[in-house]
Design an enzyme around this catalytic site. Structure first.
Site, mmCIF file in Angstrom:
data_model
loop_
_atom_site.group_PDB
_atom_site.id
_atom_site.type_symbol
_atom_site.label_atom_id
_atom_site.label_comp_id
_atom_site.label_asym_id
_atom_site.label_seq_id
_atom_site.Cartn_x
_atom_site.Cartn_y
_atom_site.Cartn_z
ATOM 1 N N LYS A 61 -28.453 -29.625 5.376
ATOM 2 C CA LYS A 61 -27.178 -29.842 6.063
ATOM 3 C C LYS A 61 -26.449 -28.506 5.931
ATOM 4 C CE LYS A 61 -22.831 -31.395 6.673
ATOM 5 N NZ LYS A 61 -22.160 -30.159 6.261
ATOM 6 N N GLY A 116 -21.010 -28.053 -5.069
ATOM 7 C CA GLY A 116 -19.686 -28.021 -4.460
ATOM 8 C C GLY A 116 -18.674 -28.713 -5.335
ATOM 9 N N GLY A 136 -16.834 -34.215 -3.655
ATOM 10 C CA GLY A 136 -17.969 -34.262 -2.728
ATOM 11 C C GLY A 136 -19.233 -34.733 -3.439
ATOM 12 N N GLY A 137 -19.491 -34.155 -4.604
ATOM 13 C CA GLY A 137 -20.700 -34.506 -5.353
ATOM 14 C C GLY A 137 -20.726 -35.979 -5.719
ATOM 15 N N GLU A 183 -24.285 -30.381 -8.605
ATOM 16 C CA GLU A 183 -23.650 -29.401 -9.487
ATOM 17 C C GLU A 183 -22.219 -29.276 -9.007
ATOM 18 O OE1 GLU A 183 -24.448 -25.025 -9.415
ATOM 19 O OE2 GLU A 183 -22.397 -25.576 -9.918
ATOM 20 N N CYS A 214 -19.293 -20.957 -9.834
ATOM 21 C CA CYS A 214 -19.264 -22.150 -10.684
ATOM 22 C C CYS A 214 -19.258 -21.744 -12.158
ATOM 23 C CB CYS A 214 -20.435 -23.053 -10.376
ATOM 24 S SG CYS A 214 -21.953 -22.163 -10.159
ATOM 25 N N GLU A 244 -10.912 -27.861 -13.066
ATOM 26 C CA GLU A 244 -11.259 -26.569 -12.463
ATOM 27 C C GLU A 244 -10.240 -26.173 -11.394
ATOM 28 O OE1 GLU A 244 -15.262 -24.520 -10.609
ATOM 29 O OE2 GLU A 244 -14.753 -26.497 -9.879
HETATM 30 P P1 NAP Z 1 -17.333 -29.444 -0.817
HETATM 31 O O1 NAP Z 1 -16.051 -29.889 -0.207
HETATM 32 O O2 NAP Z 1 -17.733 -30.121 -2.042
HETATM 33 O O3 NAP Z 1 -18.452 -29.562 0.307
HETATM 34 C C1 NAP Z 1 -19.793 -29.120 0.094
HETATM 35 C C2 NAP Z 1 -20.713 -29.747 1.144
HETATM 36 O O4 NAP Z 1 -20.784 -31.150 0.922
HETATM 37 C C3 NAP Z 1 -20.217 -29.579 2.571
HETATM 38 O O5 NAP Z 1 -21.342 -29.411 3.415
HETATM 39 C C4 NAP Z 1 -19.528 -30.882 2.858
HETATM 40 O O6 NAP Z 1 -19.579 -31.240 4.216
HETATM 41 C C5 NAP Z 1 -20.353 -31.875 2.060
HETATM 42 N N1 NAP Z 1 -19.552 -33.009 1.623
HETATM 43 C C6 NAP Z 1 -18.470 -32.964 0.809
HETATM 44 N N2 NAP Z 1 -17.990 -34.195 0.593
HETATM 45 C C7 NAP Z 1 -18.803 -35.045 1.281
HETATM 46 C C8 NAP Z 1 -18.828 -36.455 1.472
HETATM 47 N N3 NAP Z 1 -17.897 -37.254 0.909
HETATM 48 N N4 NAP Z 1 -19.787 -36.968 2.266
HETATM 49 C C9 NAP Z 1 -20.696 -36.183 2.851
HETATM 50 N N5 NAP Z 1 -20.718 -34.844 2.724
HETATM 51 C C10 NAP Z 1 -19.792 -34.285 1.948
HETATM 52 O O7 NAP Z 1 -17.303 -27.902 -1.151
HETATM 53 P P2 NAP Z 1 -16.712 -26.654 -0.357
HETATM 54 O O8 NAP Z 1 -16.270 -27.044 1.022
HETATM 55 O O9 NAP Z 1 -17.716 -25.595 -0.458
HETATM 56 O O10 NAP Z 1 -15.472 -26.206 -1.221
HETATM 57 C C11 NAP Z 1 -14.441 -27.098 -1.596
HETATM 58 C C12 NAP Z 1 -14.236 -27.074 -3.099
HETATM 59 O O11 NAP Z 1 -15.476 -27.297 -3.781
HETATM 60 C C13 NAP Z 1 -13.755 -25.758 -3.675
HETATM 61 O O12 NAP Z 1 -12.369 -25.584 -3.562
HETATM 62 C C14 NAP Z 1 -14.230 -25.839 -5.103
HETATM 63 O O13 NAP Z 1 -13.319 -26.542 -5.886
HETATM 64 C C15 NAP Z 1 -15.511 -26.607 -5.026
HETATM 65 N N6 NAP Z 1 -16.735 -25.756 -5.090
HETATM 66 C C16 NAP Z 1 -17.442 -25.742 -6.242
HETATM 67 C C17 NAP Z 1 -18.598 -24.984 -6.323
HETATM 68 C C18 NAP Z 1 -19.434 -24.974 -7.561
HETATM 69 O O14 NAP Z 1 -20.087 -23.999 -7.790
HETATM 70 N N7 NAP Z 1 -19.491 -26.038 -8.303
HETATM 71 C C19 NAP Z 1 -19.033 -24.226 -5.261
HETATM 72 C C20 NAP Z 1 -18.297 -24.264 -4.083
HETATM 73 C C21 NAP Z 1 -17.159 -25.047 -4.018
HETATM 74 P P3 NAP Z 1 -18.504 -30.684 5.283
HETATM 75 O O15 NAP Z 1 -17.956 -29.430 4.768
HETATM 76 O O16 NAP Z 1 -19.260 -30.562 6.564
HETATM 77 O O17 NAP Z 1 -17.438 -31.693 5.372
#
Ligand code: NAP
Length: 527
Positions: free
Chosen positions: A182, A239, A243-244, A263, A300, A393
């Site tokens: 995806k 992410g 989301g996770g 993660e 991360c 975080e």
């Molecule tokens: P994210 O919001 O967690 O999204 C990551 C992926 O997962 C995207 O492709 C998103 O889809 C998908 N997704 C998220 N929630 C979902 C759900 N409920 N159902 C289905 N798919 C879902 O991460 P991000 O957009 O990269 O960044 C947002 C926040 O994540 C940051 O501000 C940070 O706090 C955190 N982050 C953490 C790490 C880490 O290393 N742990 C890395 C990056 C980001 P769509 O975007 O298409 O909606």
């Protein structure tokens, strides 16, 4: 570059809504249209992956290794275009992305070597003892086998190394599982370029085409459908916690639950012990100012928390850290959403009564969008212990220094921490032995414990552990970086009294693959 969805390594035409990539520094749309996927494509990708799995699961290990190496070659061949596109899409500097191409190809080659060597399947053979009394012992042979189609959610913060051909894809393909990616909306174009490199490798090595698909979406619809599809066997995600956990819950609610390897983030505590501060306060401050702000703090493993006992040496450290942070220019964050989150949370810290500001960096260019200014704040350990919000975080160039009155307060602050990807101790060798209880508490909180280093910069190697107790990941037994990441996508199968000729080569008499196996409790690569 082609913005069509990819099903079974083939571009698919659809009358779809078009999606566009955005330059986070300017807010402008970047060249290239990408087709929004639909549920029919989800189904077609999974059916193709399942068909391909029937062949790919037991394909010759040298062919599989060649496939991974050719993906690496194809990515290397487009380095310049990749770096250019990824830099415009992510706001990350070209030098950083150049390094990420190397990490991505290195990772693919690491898995190619693992697969070619072959012992990773952990073959165990217990030969029969027909004469054993009172009952004969059967012949039992066990090895790891791949589980089937894996969904990979690319991460925003590593558009190459944790995305389309990143560690998750490389380890899943190495295990013998097909992959459906995806694509992350923060880097559609980079994803398209890497996907084309994988498609070329599929063609060049004769791998079944259903082994690779990639779908575009700008919301949760396609991701959710991929996780819920009955043919999906596992999911990887890097992410946000939200989301996770949403994906973990979706997978648990399926009629047949599947594993999700999520993660989700970590504040990566760093403990500065007194002697280390006495001897190198200024050096440590500079080192940590650089680590907190590297990649606009979007790692991360960013050191989001520092802990120490109050002392004159800590005051010197604070002064030097404050100066170092104020010299670091602001930087473009990966997406408008990430910048918005960071700036909101940082503003809350700035006006919080319990925290005080130690350092804040300058806004480099007012015309650029989605900028983050680095922020280092301080809090007393008692307030930190009393309120869990300070342990969450803040993704970006931020760190909170927790000041304890004494060792027992420092230990109490460590004791309330959640699970972490990393924990770091800055210490002089001779003082460490006086802190065994603190070290034990810290060890239980983390997947990787670092001595006198910085947590940013994750080496990709066989011994790496990138995964820690919840909420850093949802399953601390596994890693998403390094060659043992392959074990997320396999399960053990034992063959009992099986016909010798029909056994997989890994378990055959005579050890035709010359791999290391445990035969009658002895590790050997002989027959
Ligand atoms: P994210 O919001 O967690 O999204 C990551 C992926 O997962 C995207 O492709 C998103 O889809 C998908 N997704 C998220 N929630 C979902 C759900 N409920 N159902 C289905 N798919 C879902 O991460 P991000 O957009 O990269 O960044 C947002 C926040 O994540 C940051 O501000 C940070 O706090 C955190 N982050 C953490 C790490 C880490 O290393 N742990 C890395 C990056 C980001 P769509 O975007 O298409 O909606």
């Amino acid at each position: 570059m082609n913005g069509k969805n990819i099903v079974a390594a083939t571009f698919v035409d659809t009358n779809a809504q078009k999606l566009n990539a955005v330059n986070p520094s300017t807010g402008q749309i970047i060249d290239g249209d990408f087709d929004k996927a639909n549920e029919q494509l989800v189904d077609e990708a999974l059916v193709a992956a399942t068909d391909a799995f029937a062949i790919y699961r037991s394909i010759n290990k040298d062919v599989k290794a060649k496939f991974l190496n050719v993906i690496a070659d194809e990515i290397s061949a487009i380095t310049e275009d990749l770096v250019k596109r990824a830099s415009v899409e992510s706001g990350l500097p070209a030098a950083r992305l150049q390094g990420e191409v190397g990490r991505t190809t290195g990772q693919l080659r690491l898995f190619a070597n693992l697969v070619a060597e072959g012992s990773w399947v952990n073959a165990i053979i217990d030969t029969a003892q027909p004469e054993r009394q009172p009952l004969p012992k059967p012949d039992i042979r066990r090895m790891l086998i791949p589980i089937g189609p894996v969904i990979v959610f690319g991460a925003s913060n590593f558009p190459l190394a944790f995305s389309v051909a990143g560690g998750d894809t490389a380890s899943a393909l190495a295990s013998g599982c097909p992959v459906i990616v995806k694509a992350h909306p923060a880097h559609y174009g980079t994803s398209a370029l890497v996907a084309e490199a994988i498609m070329k490798a599929v063609g060049k090595t004769g791998i079944p085409k259903g082994v690779f698909s990639m779908l575009y979406d700008d919301g949760f619809e396609i991701g959710s459908a991929l996780v819920k599809h009955p043919l999906t066997k596992a999911v990887t995600f890097t992410g946000s916690f939200k989301g996770g956990m949403a994906l973990v819950k979706l997978a648990e609610q399926r009629p047949i639950p599947i594993p999700v390897f999520a993660e989700m983030g970590s504040i990566n505590p760093v403990i500065f012990l007194p002697k280390a501060l006495e001897t190198q306060a200024e050096t440590l401050a500079k080192k940590y100012a650089a680590s907190i702000t590297q990649g606009a703090g979007q790692f991360c493993t960013n050191p989001g928390l520092m802990l120490a006992i109050a002392s004159p040496a800590l005051d010197t450290f604070k002064k030097a850290l404050s100066e170092a942070i104020s010299l670091i220019p602001s930087a473009t964050m990966l997406t408008a959403g990430i910048a918005h989150n960071y700036n909101e949370l940082a503003s809350e810290i700035i006006i919080d009564d319990s925290t005080s500001i130690l350092g804040i960096s300058n806004l480099k260019d007012k015309d650029l969008q989605n900028q983050s200014q680095a922020l280092v704040a301080q809090i007393d350990a008692a307030d930190f212990i009393a309120n869990p919000k300070y342990r969450e975080e803040i993704f970006g160039p931020y760190s909170l220094l927790v000041v304890a009155k004494n060792l027992s307060e420092l230990e109490a602050a460590i004791a309330v921490l959640d699970g972490q990807l990393t924990a770091t101790l800055m210490a002089e060798s001779e003082e460490l032995k006086n802190y065994s209880s603190l070290v034990n508490t810290l060890t239980d909180k983390t997947g990787r414990i670092i001595l006198n280093g910085v947590p940013t910069g994750v080496e990709v190697c066989a011994a790496m552990q990138h995964g820690g107790p919840f909420p850093a990941t949802n399953d601390s037994r596994f890693t998403s970086v390094g060659s043992t990441a392959i074990y997320r996508f396999v399960r053990p199968l034992a063959y009992q009294d099986w016909h010798p000729d029909l056994l997989p080569d890994e378990l055959k008499n005579g050890n035709p693959l010359h791999i290391f196996r445990t035969v009658d409790q002895k590790l050997t690569n002989h027959e």
